[in-house]
Enzyme design. Structure first.
Site, PDB file in Angstrom:
ATOM      1  N   ASN A 193     -43.240  98.594 -24.499  1.00 59.24           N
ATOM      2  CA  ASN A 193     -43.577  98.838 -23.396  1.00 59.24           C
ATOM      3  C   ASN A 193     -42.299  98.973 -22.007  1.00 59.24           C
ATOM      4  OD1 ASN A 193     -44.584 100.664 -21.945  1.00 59.24           O
ATOM      5  ND2 ASN A 193     -46.834  99.730 -20.472  1.00 59.24           N
TER       6      ASN A 193
ATOM      7  N   ASN B  72     -47.535  95.184 -18.239  1.00 59.85           N
ATOM      8  CA  ASN B  72     -46.769  96.556 -17.873  1.00 59.85           C
ATOM      9  C   ASN B  72     -45.796  96.003 -17.363  1.00 59.85           C
ATOM     10  OD1 ASN B  72     -46.570  99.022 -18.000  1.00 59.85           O
ATOM     11  ND2 ASN B  72     -48.473  99.921 -17.911  1.00 59.85           N
TER      12      ASN B  72
ATOM     13  N   ASP C  29     -49.382 100.287 -12.732  1.00 59.09           N
ATOM     14  CA  ASP C  29     -48.759 100.243 -13.781  1.00 59.09           C
ATOM     15  C   ASP C  29     -46.908  99.909 -14.036  1.00 59.09           C
ATOM     16  OD1 ASP C  29     -46.974 101.272 -15.895  1.00 59.09           O
ATOM     17  OD2 ASP C  29     -48.187 102.986 -16.212  1.00 59.09           O
TER      18      ASP C  29
END
Length: 276
Positions: free
Chosen positions: A95, A145, A192
């Site tokens: 990610n 993240n 995030d």
């Protein structure tokens, strides 16, 4: 409070400010873009494995995470090439990524394929050296993240920890991370993508509460700004004076629906404290 900077996207993520421009991945549209002005974007790369985190080597070459391939790609003059293979570190799709001034890339992964709301498999954070060699920077992170590294301190979101939190580390000379400590933890907010400002506070995007939040180490909330009916997934400080906060938002993160509805947007808002 927010202005629309770019509209009509599928699912914008991984915002970065570099060389006087805003850059981002439209993850579900498989493309990396550079913003040349409000509403004006240039396609930089097509990544069939779904692009995520972005960063740059000291010589200016772009690095981009190919999520489903679990690789970091490098944009050379003749096109994208493999920079690093993370399949032996990442237990699920990769990610977000941050690249430091030495060209060391830190890449997170989902841990497993379960959805939020269920326990997640703790994941290793990959460290990719400028020559493409791969090591483990830190272990047992609960969906590592969004991240930032400033002045020898590394901050990363553990989006699916219970409770969700930001974790800080010291960066060792070899790039590995130590002195793990809690930066801040939250209730309904799900951190995030994030960035750090000149006072050491963190702005992070919270997709679960549709807002961007500024927090000081220790957990004091300094500012929070609603993104309305769209979830916030990434944010970065930029602009000519570093005092514009750019935020990637979308009404859905589901791939097929996001490509069909194209609710993805990049919003901008002025802030008082600039980028470092």
């Amino acid at each position: 409070m927010f202005e629309e900077h770019v509209t009509g996207l599928a699912f914008p993520e991984a915002a970065r400010w570099h060389d006087g421009h805003l850059w981002f991945s439209d993850m579900h549209d498989e493309r990396v873009f550079r913003v040349d002005g409000p509403g004006s974007v240039t396609e930089v790369a097509h990544v069939p494995g779904h692009p995520a985190g972005l960063g740059w080597l000291p010589d200016g070459r772009l690095l981009v995470v190919s999520m489903h391939d679990r690789k970091v790609l490098r944009l050379d003059p003749d096109g994208l090439v493999e920079h690093a293979d993370l399949t032996h570190v990442a237990t699920w799709h990769c990610n977000d990524m941050v690249v430091d001034a030495r060209g060391r890339a830190y890449v997170g992964n989902f841990g497993d394929g379960t959805a939020p709301g269920t326990p997640v498999t703790p994941a290793d954070l990959a460290l990719v050296h400028p020559d493409g060699t791969v090591a483990v920077a830190a272990s047992a992170l609960e969906f590592p993240n969004g991240a930032a590294v400033v002045d020898g301190t590394f901050v990363i979101a553990e989006t699916r920890a219970e409770p969700p939190r930001l974790t800080a580390f010291d960066v060792a000379p070899d790039g590995t991370l130590g002195n793990r400590r809690l930066f801040a933890e939250f209730g309904p907010e799900s951190p995030d993508g994030l960035c750090v400002d000149a006072e050491g506070a963190v702005w992070f995007a919270s997709w679960s509460t549709n807002e961007v939040i500024r927090v000081r180490e220790g957990g004091e909330i300094l500012d929070r700004r609603s993104t309305g009916d769209a979830g916030a997934y990434s944010c970065v400080l930029g602009g000519p004076d570093g005092r514009t906060l750019f935020v990637c938002v979308a009404a859905t993160w589901m791939p097929e629906e996001s490509r069909r509805t194209r609710t993805g947007r990049i919003l901008s808002t002025p802030v008082d404290v600039p980028a470092p």
